[in-house]
Motif scaffolding. Structure first.
Motif, PDB file in Angstrom:
ATOM      1  N   ILE A  75     -19.156  59.266  73.733  1.00 24.43           N
ATOM      2  CA  ILE A  75     -18.050  60.632  74.413  1.00 24.43           C
ATOM      3  C   ILE A  75     -17.055  60.663  73.275  1.00 24.43           C
ATOM      4  CG2 ILE A  75     -16.810  61.300  75.993  1.00 24.43           C
ATOM      5  CD1 ILE A  75     -18.846  59.880  77.948  1.00 24.43           C
ATOM      6  N   PHE A  76     -17.091  61.658  72.705  1.00 25.12           N
ATOM      7  CA  PHE A  76     -15.657  62.123  71.743  1.00 25.12           C
ATOM      8  C   PHE A  76     -14.843  62.874  72.728  1.00 25.12           C
ATOM      9  CE2 PHE A  76     -19.040  61.133  68.810  1.00 25.12           C
ATOM     10  CZ  PHE A  76     -18.220  60.224  68.060  1.00 25.12           C
ATOM     11  N   PHE A  77     -13.507  62.312  72.747  1.00 23.43           N
ATOM     12  CA  PHE A  77     -12.248  63.108  73.503  1.00 23.43           C
ATOM     13  C   PHE A  77     -11.201  63.270  72.866  1.00 23.43           C
ATOM     14  CE2 PHE A  77     -12.629  58.554  74.711  1.00 23.43           C
ATOM     15  CZ  PHE A  77     -11.252  58.179  74.866  1.00 23.43           C
ATOM     16  N   SER A  78     -10.281  64.188  73.673  1.00 18.56           N
ATOM     17  CA  SER A  78      -9.073  64.402  73.062  1.00 18.56           C
ATOM     18  C   SER A  78      -7.949  63.348  73.654  1.00 18.56           C
ATOM     19  CB  SER A  78      -8.388  65.746  73.319  1.00 18.56           C
ATOM     20  OG  SER A  78      -8.383  65.851  74.966  1.00 18.56           O
ATOM     21  N   ASP A  79      -6.635  63.472  73.162  1.00 18.90           N
ATOM     22  CA  ASP A  79      -5.707  62.565  73.712  1.00 18.90           C
ATOM     23  C   ASP A  79      -5.613  62.689  75.519  1.00 18.90           C
ATOM     24  OD1 ASP A  79      -5.168  61.132  71.627  1.00 18.90           O
ATOM     25  OD2 ASP A  79      -3.620  62.433  70.810  1.00 18.90           O
ATOM     26  N   PRO A  83     -13.202  65.490  77.342  1.00 16.70           N
ATOM     27  CA  PRO A  83     -14.315  65.449  76.399  1.00 16.70           C
ATOM     28  C   PRO A  83     -14.495  66.819  75.639  1.00 16.70           C
ATOM     29  CG  PRO A  83     -15.177  65.614  78.583  1.00 16.70           C
ATOM     30  CD  PRO A  83     -13.567  65.624  78.737  1.00 16.70           C
ATOM     31  N   MET A  84     -14.759  66.472  74.287  1.00 19.58           N
ATOM     32  CA  MET A  84     -15.170  67.411  73.138  1.00 19.58           C
ATOM     33  C   MET A  84     -16.586  67.733  72.788  1.00 19.58           C
ATOM     34  SD  MET A  84     -11.963  68.330  73.016  1.00 19.58           S
ATOM     35  CE  MET A  84     -11.687  69.214  71.546  1.00 19.58           C
ATOM     36  N   GLU A  85     -17.299  66.364  73.102  1.00 18.22           N
ATOM     37  CA  GLU A  85     -18.570  66.290  72.756  1.00 18.22           C
ATOM     38  C   GLU A  85     -19.177  64.796  73.318  1.00 18.22           C
ATOM     39  OE1 GLU A  85     -20.074  68.256  68.510  1.00 18.22           O
ATOM     40  OE2 GLU A  85     -18.808  66.468  68.185  1.00 18.22           O
ATOM     41  N   LYS A  86     -20.312  65.153  73.775  1.00 25.83           N
ATOM     42  CA  LYS A  86     -21.066  63.874  74.290  1.00 25.83           C
ATOM     43  C   LYS A  86     -22.285  63.900  73.420  1.00 25.83           C
ATOM     44  CE  LYS A  86     -19.483  64.183  78.910  1.00 25.83           C
ATOM     45  NZ  LYS A  86     -19.504  64.334  80.284  1.00 25.83           N
ATOM     46  N   VAL A 131     -13.837  68.776  65.052  1.00 28.48           N
ATOM     47  CA  VAL A 131     -13.188  67.853  63.917  1.00 28.48           C
ATOM     48  C   VAL A 131     -11.732  67.895  64.481  1.00 28.48           C
ATOM     49  CG1 VAL A 131     -12.692  67.319  61.772  1.00 28.48           C
ATOM     50  CG2 VAL A 131     -14.833  68.169  62.184  1.00 28.48           C
ATOM     51  N   SER A 132     -11.309  66.547  64.572  1.00 25.46           N
ATOM     52  CA  SER A 132      -9.682  66.544  65.056  1.00 25.46           C
ATOM     53  C   SER A 132      -9.170  65.269  64.611  1.00 25.46           C
ATOM     54  CB  SER A 132      -9.668  66.748  66.610  1.00 25.46           C
ATOM     55  OG  SER A 132      -8.357  66.247  67.125  1.00 25.46           O
ATOM     56  N   GLN A 133      -8.028  65.112  64.370  1.00 23.56           N
ATOM     57  CA  GLN A 133      -7.475  63.811  63.770  1.00 23.56           C
ATOM     58  C   GLN A 133      -7.219  63.146  65.064  1.00 23.56           C
ATOM     59  OE1 GLN A 133      -7.911  63.314  60.905  1.00 23.56           O
ATOM     60  NE2 GLN A 133      -6.875  64.475  59.404  1.00 23.56           N
ATOM     61  N   ASP A 134      -7.074  63.541  66.226  1.00 25.10           N
ATOM     62  CA  ASP A 134      -6.626  62.859  67.321  1.00 25.10           C
ATOM     63  C   ASP A 134      -7.726  62.610  68.484  1.00 25.10           C
ATOM     64  OD1 ASP A 134      -4.081  63.124  66.914  1.00 25.10           O
ATOM     65  OD2 ASP A 134      -3.644  64.993  67.770  1.00 25.10           O
ATOM     66  N   LEU A 135      -9.126  62.855  67.491  1.00 25.51           N
ATOM     67  CA  LEU A 135     -10.437  62.184  68.355  1.00 25.51           C
ATOM     68  C   LEU A 135     -10.332  60.681  68.724  1.00 25.51           C
ATOM     69  CD1 LEU A 135     -12.074  64.469  69.361  1.00 25.51           C
ATOM     70  CD2 LEU A 135     -13.838  63.945  67.404  1.00 25.51           C
TER      71      LEU A 135
END
Length: 193
Positions: A75-79, A83-86, A131-135
């Motif tokens: 799981i990719f998520f923000s601060d 969740p942004m993507e799973k 795509v995010s730097q804070d992922l």
């Protein structure tokens, strides 16, 4: 560890490392190229990254053997823990077939797993959608029923849930007795982004 379980955990370690590599949130130096099942793959080179993936999956071995693990998610998520993507690996291991070694050609299973990893490496465009730097990311296991032993060792996830059903993008599936694996991506609906 049984041969079947060991193979699945080893395969998932390579596959999850590939997902994290293809997502591009770490510098390329955190990975090294190596061979697995006679194909080129990316392996974690950074000690903490390598330990996290390896340790997380090896803690699940008894639960794989009991047939309790249904899915493994990256799981990719923000601060904000949204969740942004799973990336989900749906796993079904048929433990009723105890004569696994006699009934299954190891070469046939290896060929299917190799095909799975090749397809994963060719799916790079699907990994660049968020795509995010804070992922940030984590490995999460989903069980068919709660594991009864050592409940204290489990850390609950603090990732928020989506309010709407996700958009699902299939990547690859394989079904070869006694193993069935599906990999798919879940994205939030447009309403939640």
């Amino acid at each position: 560890m049984g041969g079947e379980t060991e193979l699945v955990v080893e395969f998932l370690e390579i596959a999850i490392t590939s997902v994290v590599f293809l997502k591009g949130i770490y510098p390329a130096g955190a990975f090294e190229r190596g061979r697995y099942m006679n194909i080129l793959v990316h392996k974690a080179r950074h000690p903490q990254l390598k330990h996290y993936i390896h340790h997380s999956l090896n803690q699940l071995v008894p639960h794989f053997q009991q047939g309790l693990v249904e899915r493994i998610a990256v799981i990719f998520f923000s601060d904000e823990k949204i969740p942004m993507e799973k990336f989900l690996f749906k796993i079904d291991m048929n433990h009723s077939n105890k004569s696994y070694e006699q009934m299954m050609e190891h070469a046939e299973l290896e060929l299917s797993l190799r095909s799975f990893l090749i397809k994963l490496s060719q799916s790079e465009p699907l990994f660049k959608t968020v795509v995010s730097q804070d992922l940030r990311w984590e490995i999460t296991a989903y069980f068919s029923s709660p594991p009864g032993d050592n409940v204290d060792m489990w850390v609950p996830t603090h990732i928020k849930q989506w309010k709407q059903p996700p958009i699902i993008t299939p990547i690859k599936s394989m079904n070869i007795e006694p193993l069935s694996v599906q990999l798919y991506i879940e994205h939030p609906t447009v309403l939640e982004t």
